[in-house]
Design a protein around this motif. Structure first.
Motif, short mmCIF file in Angstrom:
data_model
loop_
_atom_site.label_atom_id
_atom_site.label_comp_id
_atom_site.label_asym_id
_atom_site.label_seq_id
_atom_site.Cartn_x
_atom_site.Cartn_y
_atom_site.Cartn_z
N GLU A 168 0.85 -1.20 0.00
CA GLU A 168 0.00 0.00 0.00
C GLU A 168 0.88 1.25 0.00
O GLU A 168 0.61 2.21 -0.72
N GLY A 171 2.45 2.00 -3.33
CA GLY A 171 1.50 2.31 -4.39
C GLY A 171 1.17 1.12 -5.27
O GLY A 171 0.35 1.23 -6.18
N VAL A 174 -3.61 -0.47 -4.68
CA VAL A 174 -4.35 0.78 -4.81
C VAL A 174 -5.67 0.67 -4.05
O VAL A 174 -6.46 -0.23 -4.31
N LYS A 178 -5.77 7.91 -5.58
CA LYS A 178 -4.32 8.03 -5.71
C LYS A 178 -3.66 6.94 -4.87
O LYS A 178 -4.16 6.59 -3.80
N ALA A 179 -2.55 6.41 -5.37
CA ALA A 179 -1.83 5.37 -4.66
C ALA A 179 -0.45 5.89 -4.27
O ALA A 179 0.12 6.75 -4.94
N GLY A 180 0.09 5.34 -3.18
CA GLY A 180 1.41 5.76 -2.71
C GLY A 180 1.33 6.16 -1.26
O GLY A 180 0.56 5.57 -0.49
N HIS A 181 2.11 7.17 -0.86
CA HIS A 181 2.15 7.57 0.54
C HIS A 181 2.34 9.08 0.68
O HIS A 181 2.70 9.76 -0.28
N TRP A 252 -5.58 7.19 4.77
CA TRP A 252 -5.37 7.18 3.31
C TRP A 252 -6.68 7.24 2.54
O TRP A 252 -6.73 7.76 1.42
N GLY A 256 -5.85 9.95 -0.06
CA GLY A 256 -5.75 9.42 -1.42
C GLY A 256 -6.91 9.78 -2.32
O GLY A 256 -6.87 9.51 -3.52
N VAL A 263 1.44 13.28 -3.08
CA VAL A 263 1.63 11.83 -2.92
C VAL A 263 3.01 11.46 -3.47
O VAL A 263 3.43 11.98 -4.50
N ARG A 265 5.50 8.03 -4.54
CA ARG A 265 5.45 6.60 -4.86
C ARG A 265 6.85 6.05 -4.87
O ARG A 265 7.78 6.75 -5.19
#
Length: 265
Positions: A168, A171, A174, A178-181, A252, A256, A263, A265
């Motif tokens: 997670e 990324g 998903v 939005k994905a990532g941190h 998130w 996200g 964000v 990734r």
């Protein structure tokens, strides 16, 4: 560790005290299958607003008042929280107590895993609490919101602790638009702080383990996951170590899905 953490044998010696309120956030099946005598069952859903896109946010003060009255909470209670999963929901519950200003609480280290392993008494009787008339108000201090986190992202002494899985965090997995941190966040998955050899108690070297990752008492910390469930436990661990730690209940699922949040990734 601080008196925030209580061991099963310590709790067993206190059962029956009028000022004690034991709250079990296990699944209904596990609660019915055997719980600490006198423990009240509280479904974890009672702690969540449940509204998308950020279901982990706090319910309203009115709804929380209903919840805490229903379980019979009184200002003089010493509250002990436990669950059957290593501390996520118990931590979330204790954080909620912090939010309503009820500071007298402890976590049963290892929860029901540790209690059962110690061979301590179990009950299958339903416990019907006597409702209370408690009045509560929300203290924002134990929380941070997305706007406040963004304001502090470039502060040297500020740190985001991401309690989600590495996939997670990177990324790869998903779970929002939005994905990532969050930029600069340090990833330490919540389960890494549990000791499977000791019935999921908090690992005894938690402070050293976290320090190697850069998570320590020299920082102001905010912790999150997807819905502030897993980060209920990381908040609890940080609190037990004396860290200056808050939680981001939007987590998130909110960050996200907001259009303007940065964000990595």
């Amino acid at each position: 560790m601080s008196n925030l953490i209580i061991e099963p044998e310590e709790l067993a010696a206190q059962l029956g005290r009028e000022a004690l309120l034991v709250v079990d956030l296990s699944t209904p099946q596990n609660y019915r299958g055997g719980h600490i005598p006198g423990a009240i069952h509280l479904p974890f859903q009672a702690l969540l607003a449940g509204t998308p896109p950020a279901p982990g946010k706090l319910p309203s003060a009115e709804r929380l008042t209903q919840v805490f009255r229903a379980i019979g909470l009184k200002p003089g209670h010493h509250v002990i929280a436990c669950d059957d999963e290593g501390g996520g929901w118990a931590g979330r519950f204790l954080w909620t107590l912090e939010v309503i200003g009820h500071k007298n609480y402890s976590y049963l280290n290892g929860g029901m895993h540790a209690w059962r392993s110690a061979g301590l008494p179990l009950s299958t009787e339903d416990v019907a609490p006597t409702p209370s008339e408690i009045d509560i108000s929300i203290d924002p201090a134990p929380s941070m919101d997305a706007e406040e986190i963004q304001r502090h992202l470039h502060d040297d002494n500020f740190l985001v602790w991401d309690a989600r899985s590495p996939r997670e965090y990177s990324g790869e997995q998903v779970a929002a638009m939005k994905a990532g941190h969050i930029p600069g966040a340090i990833n330490c998955e919540w389960t890494q702080l549990m000791d499977p050899q000791r019935d999921l108690r908090i690992r005894t070297d938690a402070r050293e383990f976290l320090a190697k990752l850069g998570i320590d008492d020299q920082h102001r910390i905010v912790t999150h996951c997807q819905s502030h469930h897993r980060s209920g436990f990381t908040w609890l661990v940080g609190k037990s170590l004396g860290f200056d730690i808050r939680a981001y209940p939007g987590s998130w699922s909110e960050w996200g899905n907001l259009p303007d949040t940065p964000v990595e990734r």
